[in-house]
Design an enzyme around this catalytic site. Structure first.
Site, PDB file in Angstrom:
ATOM      1  N   SER A 148     -13.608  43.937  -9.715  1.00 57.22           N
ATOM      2  CA  SER A 148     -14.595  42.863  -9.867  1.00 57.22           C
ATOM      3  C   SER A 148     -13.950  41.717 -10.643  1.00 57.22           C
ATOM      4  CB  SER A 148     -15.832  43.431 -10.586  1.00 57.22           C
ATOM      5  OG  SER A 148     -16.827  42.458 -10.682  1.00 57.22           O
ATOM      6  N   LYS A 166     -18.333  38.969  -6.014  1.00 61.27           N
ATOM      7  CA  LYS A 166     -18.068  39.984  -7.044  1.00 61.27           C
ATOM      8  C   LYS A 166     -19.370  40.555  -7.625  1.00 61.27           C
ATOM      9  CE  LYS A 166     -13.473  39.690  -7.087  1.00 61.27           C
ATOM     10  NZ  LYS A 166     -12.615  40.764  -6.577  1.00 61.27           N
TER      11      LYS A 166
END
Ligand code: COA
Length: 275
Positions: A148, A166
């Site tokens: 992420s 993300k």
């Protein structure tokens, strides 16, 4: 750091780690950390030559490697790469969804296809990876790691596409943790900060921004690919056996600052006003 001073050198012996985007950068760094602890590695990415070079580096660390190209947007190609890995090495124990695309672009200048490309690589690509690997992961009661970024939880100018992708990854990660816990499959995200020497850093930090960022990051430095590789090893290890559904932020404290300082530095640099 010598990983074997912390972890047993056979911690991942005969385990299989499959890494999307594993031909370079943070993802290759993660692959190397697992290889140092005995794992065998499957990697995919878009460019076979890049994968072949990465495979040589991993083999030099003692790993058996399957490097078969696949674009994560193509579920069939991804499945073929994973099946080739299984045939040669056994079912996947650890899946790392690392393939990503990024470029800074103001939202008002970003084309719908530019937005879609990043969503497709990062978010859809991560789903495809999990979907194509889940039967193998059920066999091994394996673990999934997503890469992420701070953009998932802090808005960054010129990163609307990346933040959306993300944040979607982290939300999906928690959904999968919820659904697949019953199979013993753990799902977690790692959110790296700026990592030196990576394509991501090169794309997001014009020349002078990196060194100015170093003065501002609470730990006063960029991260290294090994900083992230070590976390991946920890999260996939039995030490983390009760951890699922979490985002582990590894950014030297950078996101504690918010994004305003970074944005100001980048805009100044783009306007030609860097020092
Ligand atoms: N600024 C604005 N728009 C951009 C852009 C940029 N710097 N780079 C690409 N785009 C747009 C293109 O114009 C295109 O939109 P259009 O059809 O409306 O013109 C769209 O994004 C797709 O570009 P394309 O180059 O065809 O996509 P691709 O699938 O070949 O590449 C990217 C995907 C765009 C994400 C590319 O940057 C990439 O391959 N990145 C991988 C490596 C990477 O980003 N690493 C860092 C990860 S942190």
């Amino acid at each position: 750091m010598d990983l074997t001073s912390v972890f047993n050198k056979d911690l991942f012996k005969d385990k299989v780690v499959f890494i999307t985007g594993g031909g370079s950068g943070i993802n290759l760094g993660i692959a190397k950390n697992f290889a140092q602890l005995g794992a065998n590695i499957g990697i995919c990415g878009r460019t076979q030559e890049k994968l072949d070079n990465a495979a040589k580096e991993l083999e030099a660390l003692g790993a058996k490697v399957v490097a078969k190209s696949a674009d994560v947007r193509d579920a069939d190609a991804l499945s073929a790469s994973m099946e080739a890995t299984k045939a040669a090495l056994g079912p996947i124990d650890v899946l790392v969804c690392g393939a990503a695309g990024n470029f800074p672009c103001p939202a008002e200048a970003l084309s719908p296809n530019g937005f879609k490309s990043v969503i497709d690589i990062d978010l859809l690509g991560s789903f495809n990876s999990c979907r194509m690997a889940v039967e193998q992961l059920k066999e091994t009661r394996g673990s999934i790691l997503f890469i992420s970024a701070g953009q998932a939880f802090i808005p960054y100018a010129m990163q609307a596409h990346v933040g959306a992708a993300k944040a979607g990854i982290d939300n999906m990660m928690q959904n999968l943790a919820l659904e697949w816990g019953k199979y013993g499959i753990r799902c977690n995200s790692i959110a790296p900060g700026p990592i030196e020497g990576t394509e991501g850093a090169a794309r997001l930090e014009p020349a002078n921004v990196a060194k100015q960022m170093d003065k501002l990051i609470p730990l006063q430095r960029h991260g290294t690919v090994d900083d992230i590789g070590q976390i991946a090893v920890f999260l996939a290890s039995p030490l983390a056996s009760y951890i699922t559904g979490t985002v582990l932020v590894a950014d030297g404290g950078q996101n504690l600052l918010g994004s305003a300082i970074y944005t100001e530095l980048v805009l100044k640099e783009m306007a030609g006003g860097g020092d």
